[in-house]
Motif scaffolding. Structure first.
Motif, mmCIF file in Angstrom:
data_model
loop_
_atom_site.group_PDB
_atom_site.id
_atom_site.type_symbol
_atom_site.label_atom_id
_atom_site.label_comp_id
_atom_site.label_asym_id
_atom_site.label_seq_id
_atom_site.Cartn_x
_atom_site.Cartn_y
_atom_site.Cartn_z
ATOM 1 N N SER A 1 51.951 39.245 44.768
ATOM 2 C CA SER A 1 51.999 38.887 46.189
ATOM 3 C C SER A 1 50.603 38.909 46.807
ATOM 4 O O SER A 1 50.406 38.434 47.918
ATOM 5 N N ARG A 2 49.631 39.461 46.097
ATOM 6 C CA ARG A 2 48.251 39.511 46.588
ATOM 7 C C ARG A 2 47.380 38.524 45.815
ATOM 8 O O ARG A 2 47.497 38.390 44.592
ATOM 9 N N ASP A 3 46.500 37.852 46.545
ATOM 10 C CA ASP A 3 45.691 36.776 45.962
ATOM 11 C C ASP A 3 44.870 37.236 44.767
ATOM 12 O O ASP A 3 44.761 36.538 43.758
ATOM 13 N N THR A 4 44.281 38.432 44.878
ATOM 14 C CA THR A 4 43.331 38.884 43.859
ATOM 15 C C THR A 4 43.951 38.920 42.474
ATOM 16 O O THR A 4 43.387 38.368 41.520
ATOM 17 N N PHE A 5 45.116 39.550 42.346
ATOM 18 C CA PHE A 5 45.690 39.684 41.013
ATOM 19 C C PHE A 5 46.304 38.399 40.486
ATOM 20 O O PHE A 5 46.406 38.216 39.273
ATOM 21 N N ARG A 6 46.681 37.504 41.386
ATOM 22 C CA ARG A 6 47.095 36.181 40.902
ATOM 23 C C ARG A 6 45.907 35.467 40.264
ATOM 24 O O ARG A 6 46.037 34.838 39.217
ATOM 25 N N MET A 7 44.732 35.583 40.900
ATOM 26 C CA MET A 7 43.531 34.940 40.341
ATOM 27 C C MET A 7 43.116 35.586 39.024
ATOM 28 O O MET A 7 42.745 34.899 38.073
ATOM 29 N N VAL A 8 43.179 36.918 38.972
ATOM 30 C CA VAL A 8 42.836 37.633 37.733
ATOM 31 C C VAL A 8 43.762 37.198 36.597
ATOM 32 O O VAL A 8 43.319 36.848 35.500
ATOM 33 N N ALA A 9 45.069 37.187 36.868
ATOM 34 C CA ALA A 9 46.041 36.795 35.843
ATOM 35 C C ALA A 9 45.843 35.353 35.415
ATOM 36 O O ALA A 9 45.945 35.035 34.223
ATOM 37 N N HIS A 10 45.542 34.495 36.360
ATOM 38 C CA HIS A 10 45.312 33.082 36.031
ATOM 39 C C HIS A 10 44.147 32.926 35.060
ATOM 40 O O HIS A 10 44.257 32.223 34.051
ATOM 41 N N GLU A 11 43.044 33.589 35.349
ATOM 42 C CA GLU A 11 41.852 33.455 34.498
ATOM 43 C C GLU A 11 42.077 34.027 33.095
ATOM 44 O O GLU A 11 41.647 33.457 32.101
ATOM 45 N N ILE A 12 42.757 35.173 33.025
ATOM 46 C CA ILE A 12 42.936 35.847 31.737
ATOM 47 C C ILE A 12 43.923 35.118 30.835
ATOM 48 O O ILE A 12 43.819 35.164 29.611
ATOM 49 N N THR A 13 44.885 34.404 31.451
ATOM 50 C CA THR A 13 45.947 33.774 30.652
ATOM 51 C C THR A 13 45.808 32.259 30.555
ATOM 52 O O THR A 13 46.755 31.585 30.153
ATOM 53 N N LEU A 14 44.660 31.728 30.905
ATOM 54 C CA LEU A 14 44.455 30.274 30.813
ATOM 55 C C LEU A 14 44.855 29.762 29.430
ATOM 56 O O LEU A 14 44.462 30.341 28.415
ATOM 57 N N GLY A 15 45.637 28.693 29.417
ATOM 58 C CA GLY A 15 46.076 28.139 28.137
ATOM 59 C C GLY A 15 47.378 28.728 27.645
ATOM 60 O O GLY A 15 47.781 28.494 26.507
#
Length: 273
Positions: free
Chosen positions: A219-233
């Motif tokens: 629900s918070r922007d920061t961890f959505r961005m972190v998860a997006h970067e780490i799980t790319l692909g």
């Protein structure tokens, strides 16, 4: 999703652990450990709430404390939250300790993730921020179960011959490196987008994986961005969340990343396995 335990052990399915797995964990002195953004803010600020603007997300509160009291204060305070208490491993970590996932992402900054692999040789990657030596925002260690020591290694030495523990937000051991304040996250995410937050081997190794998100607050922007970067692909994944309704941003993240939501507590989900 079937054969979850086998997929975790083979590395096909990757656990991605957030603060929520601490929700039912009490320290030996009866106090609670942070399990969400609000409780993390209270822990960082000696039990006192902060203004509504700062209470929005712990990284914002940590930035305010850092500006007022200095970088060293926030590092020592983050370490103190965990180092000053004795507590049993949260159930999620106990489960993973029993099965030893091939690759595990742990966004908590304490040493519970390290205890999952404390009896086996493994690699640990910890995130760092705001360093000027180079662009890389990680340090890689190899653990020796005989000496119980982590030794720094070069990024070229990382491979999948041993389990890999990735702690992108840092760890209290063997060195205190924490991604905790807004400035840390901005720096880490900026370099992550440039490809410098993951070792070269991990960038390739993580492709086509599925993810099991446990205790992660999207629900918070920061961890959505972190998860997006780490799980790319990524291929797909499962989000275990004890929440009846998702926000619009959560729903968008879930659908964009081909994730399935299971409305259940992390502990109940893992016990059922």
């Amino acid at each position: 999703m079937e054969n979850i335990t086998e997929k975790l052990q083979s590395g096909e399915l990757v656990p991605f652990i957030g603060m929520g797995v601490f929700e039912n964990t009490k320290a030996k002195d009866g106090s609670t450990l942070p399990f969400d953004s609000d409780s993390m803010i209270l822990a960082l600020n000696n039990g006192r709430a902060m203004s509504a603007r700062l209470m929005y997300e712990y990284s914002r509160a940590a930035m305010s404390l850092e500006q007022r009291k200095g970088r060293e204060f926030i590092i020592q305070m983050t370490n103190h939250i965990y180092a000053s208490k004795e507590y049993d491993l949260p159930f999620a970590y106990e489960y993973f300790k029993a099965i030893k996932p091939k690759y595990m992402i742990d966004t908590n900054v304490d040493d519970s993730g390290c205890k999952v692999y404390e009896d086996v040789e493994h690699f640990m990657i910890t995130g760092v921020s705001r360093i000027t030596a180079d662009y890389d925002r990680f340090i890689i260690y190899k653990f020796n179960p005989q000496t119980k020591e982590y030794v720094r290694i070069e990024k070229e030495e990382l491979n999948d011959s041993l389990p890999i523990l990735f702690k992108p937000m840092g760890c209290m051991i063997p060195e205190m490196n924490f991604i905790i304040s807004d400035a840390d996250f901005v720096d880490w995410l900026t370099e992550a987008m440039g490809g410098y937050a993951l070792p070269p081997f991990l960038k390739e190794y993580k492709k086509e994986k599925s993810y099991l998100f446990l205790g992660v607050d999207f629900s918070r922007d920061t961890f959505r961005m972190v998860a997006h970067e780490i799980t790319l692909g990524l291929n797909n994944g499962l989000v275990v969340l004890d929440k009846e309704e998702l926000t619009k941003k959560e729903n968008k993240f879930v659908s964009t990343h081909n994730l399935e939501v299971l409305q259940q507590s992390s502990d109940a989900f893992l016990k059922a396995l």
